[in-house]
Design an enzyme around this catalytic site. Structure first.
Site, PDB file in Angstrom:
ATOM      1  CG  HIS A  93      -8.170  -1.032  -2.062  1.00 55.21           C
ATOM      2  ND1 HIS A  93      -7.500  -2.219  -1.835  1.00 55.21           N
ATOM      3  CD2 HIS A  93      -8.499  -0.544  -0.825  1.00 55.21           C
ATOM      4  CE1 HIS A  93      -7.435  -2.434  -0.532  1.00 55.21           C
ATOM      5  NE2 HIS A  93      -8.028  -1.437   0.097  1.00 55.21           N
ATOM      6  NE  ARG A 121      -3.822   0.555   1.937  1.00 58.58           N
ATOM      7  CZ  ARG A 121      -4.993   0.502   2.582  1.00 58.58           C
ATOM      8  NH1 ARG A 121      -5.168   1.217   3.677  1.00 58.58           N
ATOM      9  NH2 ARG A 121      -5.966  -0.249   2.133  1.00 58.58           N
TER      10      ARG A 121
HETATM   11  N1   CP Z   1     -10.973  -1.143   3.337  1.00 54.07           N
HETATM   12  C1   CP Z   1      -9.707  -0.823   3.639  1.00 54.07           C
HETATM   13  O1   CP Z   1      -8.838  -0.664   2.762  1.00 54.07           O
HETATM   14  O2   CP Z   1      -9.464  -0.647   4.976  1.00 54.07           O
HETATM   15  P1   CP Z   1      -8.064  -0.305   5.613  1.00 54.07           P
HETATM   16  O3   CP Z   1      -7.688   1.084   5.155  1.00 54.07           O
HETATM   17  O4   CP Z   1      -8.263  -0.411   7.095  1.00 54.07           O
HETATM   18  O5   CP Z   1      -7.058  -1.295   5.100  1.00 54.07           O
END
Ligand code: CP
Length: 309
Positions: free
Chosen positions: A129, A101
């Site tokens: 994503h 990420r």
């Molecule tokens: N949905 C999601 O990406 O949550 P986080 O940011 O907690 O990883």
């Protein structure tokens, strides 16, 4: 070796295969408990996360593998100026697969160009994503039985919400899918998605800025948070943050079988009273994220060849 940087890196056939495997893993997790023994997953998170990082780690542990990684840029040598390209070259000799990420759009793509292990984009800026999309598809398929013939309401920050961008790209490959996009004018979907994706492919959609009148049309309502971290000034964020708040009163306009999804984290956009409504499936959705990622890791490591699914 395959990377997953965009939802389109998986064909519909590959997606269907991974979703079917994820459903089997959900139903019978013990069967897959040793599949990744001896394998390591690196989680390289340059931006905060709860669900994505921990569900990736839980997924690898459920498969019998091990995990290593960092949860912020500050705790890695990025803080000393190391490039993503150099980091991934090194990590390629420490792990068998990695999830990254990054706040900069395109960073996982750059990583994939220097990696000798599969790279999974775990969210890059306001861009994509794909594993959230896989989670969303698994949730929809499991709870609605099909990904075809759905009218999907997308509500909130459609400009910066990468989960929405990825979901649109993935869902338009299924039959007779329509979108109702509900947002303030400033937070409408980016032009490139409207013209290059929806218009070009003749997808049915409309854009509105009031939620209640469109609720009865929806099979799914996908709520999103206003993405504070992507705003250039705090005043705009404060003005827009509470544009849409789903509460029990608004849920009365929805069909009995409409599902409410949210990638989470939630801030204000869904009142906690909605959590008790059986149509609210966002916590179940977060649980499905583990199985979606188990199936993807297995597939990318080439370990699903002899799993009949
Ligand atoms: N949905 C999601 O990406 O949550 P986080 O940011 O907690 O990883």
């Amino acid at each position: 070796m395959k990377h997953v940087i965009s939802p389109l890196d998986l064909s519909v056939e590959e997606l269907d295969h991974i979703l079917a495997l994820a459903e089997k893993m959900y139903q019978n997790p013990e069967r897959y408990a040793h599949l990744c023994e001896g394998k390591k997953l690196a989680t390289l998170f340059y931006e905060p996360s709860t669900r994505t990082r921990l569900s990736f780690e839980a997924a690898m542990m459920n498969l019998g593998g091990k995990v290593l990684g960092f949860s912020s840029a500050d705790s890695s040598s990025a803080a000393k100026g190391e490039s993503v390209a150099d980091t991934i070259r090194v990590i390629s000799s420490y792990a068998d697969i990695c999830a990254m990420r990054h706040p900069k759009e395109g960073a996982p793509l750059v990583a994939s160009q220097y990696a000798s292990i599969p790279v999974i984009n775990a969210g890059d800026g306001g861009h994509n994503h794909p594993t959230q999309t896989l989670t969303d598809l698994l949730t929809i398929k499991s709870l609605k039985s099909s990904l075809d013939n759905l009218t999907i309401g997308l509500c909130g920050d459609l400009k910066f919400g990468r989960t929405v961008h990825s979901l649109i790209r993935a869902m338009i490959r299924y039959k007779n899918v329509k979108f109702v996009m509900i947002s303030p004018d400033e937070l409408r979907i980016p032009d490139y998605l409207r013209t290059e994706v929806l218009d070009k492919q003749g997808i049915s959609y409309k854009e509105v800025n009031v939620l209640e009148p469109v609720m009865p049309e929806l099979d799914l309502l996908y709520m999103t948070r206003v993405q504070r971290e992507r705003f250039f000034n705090e005043e705009d964020y404060i003005r827009l943050k509470d544009s849409f708040i789903l509460d029990a009163k608004k849920m009365k306009y929805a069909r009995e079988d409409m599902l409410v999804l949210h990638p989470l984290p939630r801030v204000n956009e869904i009142a906690t009273e909605v959590d008790h409504d059986p149509r609210a499936v966002y916590f179940k959705q977060a649980q499905f994220g583990v199985y979606a990622r188990m199936a993807l890791i297995t597939n990318l490591l080439g370990l699903d060849g002899d799993l009949s699914c």
